[in-house]
Scaffold this motif. Structure first.
Motif, PDB file in Angstrom:
ATOM      1  N   ASP A 169       0.805  -1.223   0.000  1.00  0.00           N
ATOM      2  CA  ASP A 169       0.000   0.000   0.000  1.00  0.00           C
ATOM      3  C   ASP A 169       0.836   1.271   0.000  1.00  0.00           C
ATOM      4  OD1 ASP A 169      -2.530  -1.237  -0.046  1.00  0.00           O
ATOM      5  OD2 ASP A 169      -2.362  -1.691   2.086  1.00  0.00           O
ATOM      6  N   LYS A 170       2.085   1.158  -0.461  1.00  0.00           N
ATOM      7  CA  LYS A 170       2.962   2.322  -0.551  1.00  0.00           C
ATOM      8  C   LYS A 170       3.796   2.212  -1.822  1.00  0.00           C
ATOM      9  CE  LYS A 170       3.516   2.839   4.471  1.00  0.00           C
ATOM     10  NZ  LYS A 170       4.509   2.942   5.578  1.00  0.00           N
ATOM     11  N   ARG A 207       5.991  12.164   1.375  1.00  0.00           N
ATOM     12  CA  ARG A 207       6.690  10.899   1.631  1.00  0.00           C
ATOM     13  C   ARG A 207       6.919  10.720   3.130  1.00  0.00           C
ATOM     14  NH1 ARG A 207      10.521  14.599   0.470  1.00  0.00           N
ATOM     15  NH2 ARG A 207      12.542  14.500   1.550  1.00  0.00           N
ATOM     16  N   ASP A 208       6.983   9.469   3.569  1.00  0.00           N
ATOM     17  CA  ASP A 208       7.234   9.200   4.984  1.00  0.00           C
ATOM     18  C   ASP A 208       8.730   9.108   5.256  1.00  0.00           C
ATOM     19  OD1 ASP A 208       8.077   6.619   4.235  1.00  0.00           O
ATOM     20  OD2 ASP A 208       6.157   5.701   4.710  1.00  0.00           O
ATOM     21  N   PHE A 212       8.663   6.306   1.438  1.00  0.00           N
ATOM     22  CA  PHE A 212       7.499   5.780   0.727  1.00  0.00           C
ATOM     23  C   PHE A 212       6.406   6.849   0.642  1.00  0.00           C
ATOM     24  CE2 PHE A 212       9.361   1.847   2.432  1.00  0.00           C
ATOM     25  CZ  PHE A 212       9.348   1.029   1.309  1.00  0.00           C
ATOM     26  N   SER A 214       2.494   6.931   0.755  1.00  0.00           N
ATOM     27  CA  SER A 214       1.454   6.006   1.185  1.00  0.00           C
ATOM     28  C   SER A 214       0.178   6.130   0.344  1.00  0.00           C
ATOM     29  CB  SER A 214       1.100   6.246   2.657  1.00  0.00           C
ATOM     30  OG  SER A 214       0.400   7.469   2.811  1.00  0.00           O
ATOM     31  N   ARG A 215      -0.586   5.076   0.355  1.00  0.00           N
ATOM     32  CA  ARG A 215      -1.888   5.051  -0.308  1.00  0.00           C
ATOM     33  C   ARG A 215      -2.780   6.165   0.238  1.00  0.00           C
ATOM     34  NH1 ARG A 215      -6.294   1.556  -1.437  1.00  0.00           N
ATOM     35  NH2 ARG A 215      -4.918  -0.168  -1.961  1.00  0.00           N
TER      36      ARG A 215
END
Length: 241
Positions: A169-170, A207-208, A212, A214-215
């Motif tokens: 999911d990313k 982005r995290d 990533f 995320s969805r």
């Protein structure tokens, strides 16, 4: 029924064609009906996914289409028109620096304004009319908006079934880039560039810490609630420090 007819009736629901390797490499979801109601139905007011079948609950749509909601954050005076200085102000509120915000204001308003104008004559103030934002939809995109600005849940979900290889999911930046390559339409130079620019900006914004996208960030970008969230978080941070 004859054996050939039985085989044909089974084949008409397959999502893979053996002579088309890309249908294997980029599969689509075949189980969306188990997770949300009518995933193939275009949504005018909400941007749902399999984890949020009703969309962003706390987000008010004000009867704008999902695509209109996507840009409404930048309408700082709430008059239905986004001028370059409003795009600049919105970008600053999201945390982009002065130079980046200025570039975004120039690129976004110059390229999108004319398509949204109510008449034929250009406006050198480069306003973007939210009412006509669907006319500025470019090609070579994910198909998550239809041509009227509604949101297509099935196409959003297929982003992850096709391109999320590291985490379900990313997406990494490499996977985002691969997605923009896969979405390219022939001879659509503007769409190629616009798609890569949009997703790169979103990646930089949301982005995290592991790199990533995320969805949830992507889904909320489509209905514009991500921009509201980021601006509030940034404002709260500066009030605290």
């Amino acid at each position: 029924m004859k054996r050939d007819e039985i085989t044909e009736s089974r084949d008409n629901m397959k999502i893979v064609a053996l002579q088309a390797p890309l249908t294997v490499a980029r599969p689509v979801r075949a189980d969306l009906d188990d997770h949300m109601s009518k995933p193939y139905l275009a949504r005018a007011l909400a941007a749902p996914d399999m984890y949020h079948p009703e969309g962003t609950k706390e987000h008010k749509h004000h009867h704008l289409s999902v695509m209109q909601q996507h840009v409404a954050f930048f309408d700082l005076d709430d008059n239905g028109i986004i001028y370059p200085w409003e795009t600049y102000g919105g970008a600053r509120a999201l945390g982009f620096n002065v130079i980046m915000s200025l570039l975004l204001a120039i690129v976004i308003n110059v390229t999108m304004s004319y398509a949204t104008l109510p008449g034929w004559f250009p406006n050198l103030l480069f306003p973007i009319y939210i009412h006509n934002i669907h006319k500025a939809k470019h090609g070579s995109d994910t198909g998550s908006y239809d041509t009227e600005g509604r949101y297509m849940p099935v196409n959003f979900e297929n982003i992850f079934s096709k391109y999320a290889r590291t985490v379900p999911d990313k997406l990494t930046f490499r996977e985002l880039w691969s997605m923009t390559e896969g979405n390219r339409n022939a001879y659509d130079l503007y769409g190629w560039v616009a798609g890569k620019l949009e997703w790169t900006i979103l990646y930089v914004l949301a982005r995290d810490e592991d790199g990533f996208l995320s969805r949830e960030a992507m889904r909320r970008c489509f209905d514009g609630s991500l921009f509201e969230y980021c601006a509030k978080q940034r404002e709260a941070y500066y009030k605290t420090y």
